[in-house]
Design a protein around this motif. Structure first.
Motif, mmCIF file in Angstrom:
data_model
loop_
_atom_site.group_PDB
_atom_site.id
_atom_site.type_symbol
_atom_site.label_atom_id
_atom_site.label_comp_id
_atom_site.label_asym_id
_atom_site.label_seq_id
_atom_site.Cartn_x
_atom_site.Cartn_y
_atom_site.Cartn_z
ATOM 1 N N ALA A 182 49.601 -44.679 -48.278
ATOM 2 C CA ALA A 182 49.373 -46.029 -47.755
ATOM 3 C C ALA A 182 47.890 -46.229 -47.517
ATOM 4 O O ALA A 182 47.211 -45.350 -46.998
ATOM 5 N N CYS A 183 47.392 -47.381 -47.891
ATOM 6 C CA CYS A 183 45.996 -47.704 -47.617
ATOM 7 C C CYS A 183 45.874 -48.106 -46.145
ATOM 8 O O CYS A 183 46.874 -48.260 -45.458
ATOM 9 N N PRO A 184 44.674 -48.302 -45.633
ATOM 10 C CA PRO A 184 44.541 -48.659 -44.211
ATOM 11 C C PRO A 184 45.181 -50.004 -43.855
ATOM 12 O O PRO A 184 45.654 -50.191 -42.739
ATOM 13 N N GLY A 185 45.187 -50.930 -44.820
ATOM 14 C CA GLY A 185 45.833 -52.219 -44.567
ATOM 15 C C GLY A 185 45.200 -52.979 -43.414
ATOM 16 O O GLY A 185 44.094 -52.667 -42.965
ATOM 17 N N MET A 186 45.937 -53.975 -42.913
ATOM 18 C CA MET A 186 45.324 -54.899 -41.961
ATOM 19 C C MET A 186 45.033 -54.296 -40.593
ATOM 20 O O MET A 186 44.346 -54.918 -39.783
ATOM 21 N N ILE B 10 51.984 -47.759 -50.882
ATOM 22 C CA ILE B 10 51.863 -49.058 -50.206
ATOM 23 C C ILE B 10 50.406 -49.516 -50.146
ATOM 24 O O ILE B 10 49.534 -48.760 -49.716
ATOM 25 N N SER B 11 50.151 -50.747 -50.575
ATOM 26 C CA SER B 11 48.814 -51.337 -50.450
ATOM 27 C C SER B 11 48.889 -52.589 -49.589
ATOM 28 O O SER B 11 49.866 -53.340 -49.660
ATOM 29 N N GLY B 12 47.816 -52.832 -48.832
ATOM 30 C CA GLY B 12 47.775 -53.998 -47.960
ATOM 31 C C GLY B 12 47.128 -55.216 -48.581
ATOM 32 O O GLY B 12 46.974 -56.241 -47.919
ATOM 33 N N CYS B 13 46.736 -55.116 -49.854
ATOM 34 C CA CYS B 13 46.294 -56.297 -50.593
ATOM 35 C C CYS B 13 46.194 -55.927 -52.065
ATOM 36 O O CYS B 13 46.386 -54.772 -52.447
ATOM 37 N N ILE B 14 45.869 -56.900 -52.859
ATOM 38 C CA ILE B 14 45.905 -56.749 -54.312
ATOM 39 C C ILE B 14 44.886 -55.735 -54.844
ATOM 40 O O ILE B 14 44.991 -55.288 -55.980
ATOM 41 N N ASN B 15 43.930 -55.306 -54.027
ATOM 42 C CA ASN B 15 42.993 -54.287 -54.505
ATOM 43 C C ASN B 15 43.663 -52.957 -54.810
ATOM 44 O O ASN B 15 43.087 -52.109 -55.496
ATOM 45 N N ALA B 16 44.835 -52.755 -54.277
ATOM 46 C CA ALA B 16 45.683 -51.633 -54.700
ATOM 47 C C ALA B 16 45.126 -50.257 -54.365
ATOM 48 O O ALA B 16 45.353 -49.295 -55.084
ATOM 49 N N CYS B 17 44.418 -50.140 -53.250
ATOM 50 C CA CYS B 17 43.922 -48.824 -52.848
ATOM 51 C C CYS B 17 45.073 -47.855 -52.623
ATOM 52 O O CYS B 17 44.888 -46.645 -52.715
ATOM 53 N N GLY B 18 46.232 -48.348 -52.277
ATOM 54 C CA GLY B 18 47.389 -47.483 -52.070
ATOM 55 C C GLY B 18 48.169 -47.200 -53.335
ATOM 56 O O GLY B 18 49.251 -46.610 -53.256
ATOM 57 N N PHE C 125 43.053 -51.946 -40.202
ATOM 58 C CA PHE C 125 41.637 -51.561 -40.248
ATOM 59 C C PHE C 125 40.806 -52.375 -41.232
ATOM 60 O O PHE C 125 39.625 -52.592 -41.018
ATOM 61 N N CYS C 126 41.401 -52.765 -42.345
ATOM 62 C CA CYS C 126 40.618 -53.227 -43.486
ATOM 63 C C CYS C 126 40.357 -54.728 -43.432
ATOM 64 O O CYS C 126 41.272 -55.523 -43.239
ATOM 65 N N ALA C 127 39.106 -55.099 -43.649
ATOM 66 C CA ALA C 127 38.715 -56.505 -43.577
ATOM 67 C C ALA C 127 39.254 -57.327 -44.747
ATOM 68 O O ALA C 127 39.294 -58.545 -44.685
ATOM 69 N N LEU C 128 39.680 -56.666 -45.817
ATOM 70 C CA LEU C 128 40.148 -57.408 -46.983
ATOM 71 C C LEU C 128 41.660 -57.577 -46.999
ATOM 72 O O LEU C 128 42.214 -58.262 -47.845
ATOM 73 N N ALA C 129 42.340 -56.947 -46.070
ATOM 74 C CA ALA C 129 43.804 -56.864 -46.141
ATOM 75 C C ALA C 129 44.479 -58.210 -45.972
ATOM 76 O O ALA C 129 43.978 -59.088 -45.273
ATOM 77 N N THR C 130 45.654 -58.329 -46.591
ATOM 78 C CA THR C 130 46.492 -59.497 -46.361
ATOM 79 C C THR C 130 47.734 -59.139 -45.545
ATOM 80 O O THR C 130 48.474 -60.021 -45.123
HETATM 81 S S1 SF4 Z 1 44.391 -52.270 -50.749
HETATM 82 FE FE1 SF4 Z 1 43.387 -53.957 -49.746
HETATM 83 S S2 SF4 Z 1 44.057 -53.716 -47.645
HETATM 84 FE FE2 SF4 Z 1 44.355 -51.764 -48.585
HETATM 85 S S3 SF4 Z 1 42.455 -50.678 -48.174
HETATM 86 FE FE3 SF4 Z 1 42.291 -51.601 -50.188
HETATM 87 S S4 SF4 Z 1 41.208 -53.464 -49.826
HETATM 88 FE FE4 SF4 Z 1 42.014 -52.796 -47.847
#
Ligand code: SF4
Ligand code: HEM
Lengths: 551, 101
Positions: free
Chosen positions: A413-417, A454-462, A419-424
């Motif tokens: 899982a990425c940090p998501g909302m 699991i990713s918290g936005c479309i950047n798909a870090c997860g 922690f992350c400023a880009l998260a949705t």
């Molecule tokens: S996927 Fe989006 S929410 Fe998750 S860490 Fe990357 S930029 Fe942040």
């Protein structure tokens, strides 16, 4: 074990000095944020929701006890007592103060660590199989080649300002544990019939907004041509890659828009111009760098059956051995996965005390080597089987003995909302709830191999696109909303998951995952047909029906 | 109602513009901006703070009244105001002080 050469020590300390001065000038007002932002990003410093974030590189995921202790020290002294290991073989500190970052970088430099190439539009730190140099199925250790690529790319004037970031991954085994096909360049080392080393080369993979599996452009690139060929790829990319639109600036878009055949011809053309030039790798240079990664002196000891006797007496140890041990190339040895996914905890987080405990175990039982895997776990690559019970005890003491490697609770899982400023949307608490739902030992073992990402936005870090079950958090009318994809995979048979249907609310999403898992259990051929195999056999219809009904 | 928020340059701490023009670390002390004039005034103070190297990227957020005060409308801003939902021991929610500073 990997070490810097002198050149790098100078390079790193010059960078620390330079950045220290840049921070000073920023705080003194000689640089404004527009000027400073690209500079801090070149040094791994982001501004997140609550604080700055510092991303530290762990080259090829390889580190020793002293380095791990230093990370613990930084976590304790400058952060909030923990760090977050990421899918890119980095560690992120979530709470450093800008004014402290020069001091942190200075501390890290003392153990030859740094934050270079962890962000910005450069060639990012090269990632490699976390079992490199240890795995029984390995053809050769890919890290020397990753290091050669790093030395070439670190300072490359032409490639410090690419249209977009550029990621390279290398594996040396037929079973791809480095997800090379979802990188800009993926390299799979192999040997030809005469024993010569070469690489299958994949280009144009990536996740994010436009997920794509890389295309193979070479089946066997001789090792001495590695740099020239990569340089050719980069030149073609730098020439044609789109700079007008950052979402289209990745090489995958070039592959997509130009077509792989044209691109391949362009690469070969650029390659012809330089293949006999300075980038041709001399064998003695390859040998010199390979020496950096020399394996420790393995010595299995006399008691070959000790582990078998111990597992027979201790079912918990037996479960740990079954899931968290990986076959080693040296007799009497194994690689041990240390799961950073205790039930209900945030994936990838480790406290300073846990880092110290892992360092101590590595020093005592693991030839002083630790790896960070792209699945957000740690690995002790070289452990005598006879020492596994002691390692298991040590891990229990520090709360890291979960026997769940590769199971449903081994979630990325990425940090998501949080922690992350880009998260949705949030991702960590979704992972925690899934972990709790399936967390009993019997249940997770009955479910078997299953990768949830699991990713918290479309950047798909997860990496959700390559999860067997992928979860993407988006925002819909101000609420968190989760899209589920099925059938993704990030190994030698990489595939992008398919969206199964309408998404689910934060409350509903765990039930939806449980419905999918129960559906799989109901339709699998045999207990050893895993989720992905079953999905590939039956398709998405039964899963759709279970989630949404037939109507 | 709106408030002006930013991260503090030196340490990244989330802050809001307070009622008497200082930068406060807790949302409940933020200045609730009720008119376009107040918003413009706040933005000017924010721009000044940027040139004085106190803040990074100030912006306006929407607020609403609740039973016990005010909260941000967007979920993201509520998380910024409190800390990670997964770690009640971290961020502003972990602080003991509850009174306006
Ligand atoms: S996927 Fe989006 S929410 Fe998750 S860490 Fe990357 S930029 Fe942040
Ligand atoms: C919290 C701060 C983070 C920020 C601001 C951030 C930002 C981004 C952005 C903007 C992208 C998309 C880039 C593109 O498509 O060109 C991206 C991609 C990626 N990030 Fe992060 N990220 C963060 C944390 C992480 C973490 C914690 C991980 C690992 C768990 C991670 C792993 C990745 C990976 C693997 C990709 C590549 C996806 C791809 O192939 O396109 N990131 N990140």
């Amino acid at each position: 074990m990997y070490r810097y050469d002198e050149f790098d020590t100078d390079f790193v300390s010059a960078r620390v000095e330079q950045f220290t001065d840049q921070v000073r000038r920023r705080l003194a007002g000689d640089l404004d944020e527009d000027q400073f932002k690209p500079l801090r990003l070149m040094n791994g410093v982001y501004l997140q929701l609550h604080a700055y974030m510092l991303r530290v590189a762990i080259p090829y995921g390889t580190l020793n006890g002293a380095q791990m202790r230093k990370l613990a020290y930084v976590a304790r002294t400058y952060d909030r007592g923990y760090g977050h290991f990421t899918t890119r073989q980095n560690i992120q500190f979530n709470w450093p103060r800008l004014k402290d970052i020069p001091a942190i970088l200075e501390e890290l430099a003392k153990v030859e660590m740094h934050a270079i190439q962890t962000s910005g539009n450069c060639i990012r730190n090269v990632t490699a199989d976390h079992f490199s140099g240890a795995a029984a199925d390995e053809i050769l250790d890919p890290r020397p080649y990753a290091e050669i690529l790093r030395q070439w790319s670190s300072l490359h004037p032409e490639f410090s300002f690419l249209p977009r970031k550029f990621k390279i991954a290398v594996t040396g085994a037929p079973h791809d544990r480095a997800a090379v096909q979802v990188h800009d360049i993926g390299l799979q080392a192999k040997r030809d019939a005469n024993g010569n080393v070469g690489f299958a080369v994949f280009v144009g993979g990536g996740l994010g907004r436009t997920p794509m599996i890389a295309r193979k452009v070479r089946d066997f690139l001789p090792e001495e041509e590695l740099l020239a060929y990569c340089e050719a790829i980069l030149r073609v990319y730098n020439r044609y890659g789109r700079r007008d639109n950052k979402y289209k600036a990745r090489i995958k878009i070039l592959v997509h828009e130009t077509g792989v055949e044209t691109l391949k011809a362009d690469i070969e053309h650029a390659f012809e111009e330089i293949r006999h030039g300075v980038l041709r790798l001399p064998q003695d240079e390859i040998d010199r760098i390979t020496d950096y990664f020399a394996a420790p002196a393995f010595a299995a000891g006399a008691d070959a059956d000790a582990l078998d006797r111990a597992t027979a007496a201790d079912p918990a140890l037996a479960a740990f051995v079954e899931r968290n041990l990986q076959p080693h190339k040296a007799p009497g040895y194994a690689s041990v996965t240390i799961s950073l996914k205790p039930i209900g905890k945030a994936p990838g987080d480790a406290t300073a005390d846990q880092m110290d405990a892992v360092a101590a175990l590595a020093e005592r039982y693991g030839h002083d080597e630790i790896r960070v895997s792209h699945e957000q776990n740690l690995v002790l690559p070289h452990v005598r089987k006879a020492d596994v019970p002691a390692v298991f005890e040590g891990l229990k003491d520090t709360g890291l003995a979960e026997a769940n490697a590769g199971l449903v609770t081994d979630i990325i899982a990425c940090p998501g909302m949080d922690f992350c400023a880009l998260a949705t949307a949030r991702s960590i608490p979704v992972a925690q709830r899934i972990s709790e739902r399936f967390g009993t030992p019997d249940r997770q073992r009955d479910i078997g191999d299953l990768k949830i990402k699991i990713s918290g936005c479309i950047n798909a870090c997860g990496h959700h696109h390559v999860g067997h079950i992928g979860i993407l958090g988006v925002e819909k009318k101000g609420e968190e909303y989760y899209q589920i994809t099925l059938g993704g995979s990030g190994d030698e048979n990489s595939a992008i998951g398919e969206i199964i249907g309408r998404g689910f609310s934060y409350e509903e999403v765990v039930d939806a995952v449980e419905t999918l898992v129960d559906t799989y259990i109901g339709l699998r051929d045999a207990p050893d047909e895993d989720f992905l195999a079953a999905y590939r056999r039956v398709g998405d219809a039964p899963f759709k029906e279970a989630l949404y009904g037939t109507a | 109602m709106k408030a002006l928020t930013a991260n503090r340059l030196i340490d990244g701490e989330v802050v809001w513009l307070g009622r008497s023009g200082q930068w406060v670390e807790m949302l409940h002390s933020a200045w609730g901006l009720e008119t376009p004039e107040a918003e413009a005034e706040a933005m000017a103070i924010g721009a000044q703070a940027v040139t004085e190297r106190l803040l990074v990227d100030p912006y306006l957020i929407d607020l609403r009244r609740t039973e016990d005060g005010i909260e941000a409308v967007r979920f993201r801003e509520r998380i910024r105001a409190k800390g990670p939902t997964t770690r009640p021991d971290l961020g502003k929610q972990a602080r003991r002080e509850t009174s306006a500073a």
